[in-house]
Design an enzyme around this catalytic site. Structure first.
Site, mmCIF file in Angstrom:
data_model
loop_
_atom_site.group_PDB
_atom_site.id
_atom_site.type_symbol
_atom_site.label_atom_id
_atom_site.label_comp_id
_atom_site.label_asym_id
_atom_site.label_seq_id
_atom_site.Cartn_x
_atom_site.Cartn_y
_atom_site.Cartn_z
ATOM 1 C CD GLU A 231 0.823 -1.441 7.974
ATOM 2 O OE1 GLU A 231 0.546 -0.583 8.836
ATOM 3 O OE2 GLU A 231 1.195 -1.157 6.821
ATOM 4 C CE LYS B 31 3.475 -5.781 3.865
ATOM 5 N NZ LYS B 31 3.002 -4.606 4.637
ATOM 6 C CG ASP C 120 0.577 -4.093 2.101
ATOM 7 O OD1 ASP C 120 0.765 -4.944 2.989
ATOM 8 O OD2 ASP C 120 1.321 -3.109 1.922
ATOM 9 C CD GLU D 98 8.192 0.064 7.334
ATOM 10 O OE1 GLU D 98 7.243 -0.693 7.066
ATOM 11 O OE2 GLU D 98 8.340 1.203 6.831
ATOM 12 C CG ASP E 81 -0.369 -0.028 2.522
ATOM 13 O OD1 ASP E 81 0.872 -0.144 2.611
ATOM 14 O OD2 ASP E 81 -1.115 0.082 3.520
ATOM 15 C CB SER E 82 4.576 1.713 -0.303
ATOM 16 O OG SER E 82 4.732 0.586 -1.141
HETATM 17 O O1 KIV Z 1 3.623 -1.050 1.563
HETATM 18 C C1 KIV Z 1 4.829 -1.376 1.539
HETATM 19 O O2 KIV Z 1 5.543 -1.167 0.564
HETATM 20 C C2 KIV Z 1 5.378 -2.048 2.705
HETATM 21 C C3 KIV Z 1 6.864 -2.224 2.782
HETATM 22 C C4 KIV Z 1 7.511 -0.939 3.146
HETATM 23 C C5 KIV Z 1 7.253 -3.325 3.690
HETATM 24 O O3 KIV Z 1 4.650 -2.407 3.591
#
Ligand code: KIV
Length: 264
Positions: A114, A112, A84, A181, A45-46
């Site tokens: 968090e 993934k 994500d 992280e 989600d970056s």
């Molecule tokens: O969203 C993302 O790119 C991430 C990485 C920084 C691990 O969660």
């Protein structure tokens, strides 16, 4: 590359062989990244920051994730795809199951999320229903407003203990991978040693089982990148060369160096 799986990554950890992960958001980059032998691709989600231009990842929606996972999946040739779950898409277990199924149907091989102990029920249910999970601890960007900024986590003894306890709990709940992280390298080293599942670090020092970098950081596109980033495009004459350089620097132990890591 033969298809990478959660089991083949576990086998790499058993053999003490490091692996790498790069974020991708489209088919073109996914094709080059997988061709370069990068074992895992994170559709992170970056993308809210590096693709959409937001200040944080909170505006990213399920529809955005599905769109980018489908695109990456069309370009991928063998890397394990981790999708994500965006902000608030896993706030209760029913929602988590529903939204994870959407990501898996879009082409993800794993989801993934968090957080730590509060997610254990969801992690357990996902894995029982055939959805592998990657947990994410330390600096969890979706919680930037409760953390007070993008800051190194786990520096006090109590905070380090909480991250370590969470790591053990998500593994016991069934997680297949863990991202750590921005935490002190000593803490990341201890957790990686203690867990059976592979630990992927970013800003977590050299002793995790794997390393992940955001695509735009790795290629030198991000202006004023964080300290843990290295521009692997420097000195390369192709983008594929940059991914290969990242992979071999991680496998040889050359990256991350002291200057990319944090201490207590
Ligand atoms: O969203 C993302 O790119 C991430 C990485 C920084 C691990 O969660």
């Amino acid at each position: 590359m033969t298809q990478v799986t959660a089991q083949s990554l576990l086998e790499l950890k058993r053999k003490r062989e490091k692996f790498v992960c790069v974020t991708a958001y489209d088919a073109g980059f996914a094709a080059v990244i997988s061709r370069a032998g990068v074992e895992t691709i994170l559709i992170g989600d970056s993308l809210g920051m590096v693709v959409q231009g937001h200040r944080d990842t909170l505006p990213v929606s399920m529809d955005h994730m599905v769109y980018h996972i489908e695109a990456v999946s069309r370009g991928n040739a063998g890397s394990l795809l981790i999708g994500d779950l965006p902000f608030m898409s896993y706030s209760d277990t029913e929602k988590t199951l529903h939204n994870s199924a959407r990501l898996m149907r879009s082409g993800a091989h794993m989801v993934k999320l968090e957080g730590g102990s509060w997610l254990c029920e969801s992690i357990n249910k996902l894995t029982q229903r055939g959805i592998p999970v990657c947990a994410h601890l330390g600096l969890t960007p979706q919680s930037v407003n409760t953390l007070g900024g993008f800051k190194v986590q786990g520096r006090s003894e109590a905070a380090a203990r909480r991250i370590s306890d969470d790591a053990h709990e998500v593994e016991a709940a069934g997680a297949s991978l863990l991202v750590l992280e921005c935490i002190p390298q000593q803490l990341a080293a201890a957790i990686s040693r203690q867990l059976t599942i592979p630990v992927i670090g970013i800003g977590a020092g050299p002793d995790t089982d794997a390393q992940v970098l955001v695509l735009h950081d790795l290629l030198g596109v991000t202006p004023s990148p964080p300290r843990f980033v290295k521009n692997f495009m420097a000195g390369q004459d192709s983008v594929e060369g940059a991914f290969r350089a990242f992979s071999s620097a991680v496998k040889s132990g050359e990256f991350p160096a002291e200057e990319h890591s944090f201490n207590h």
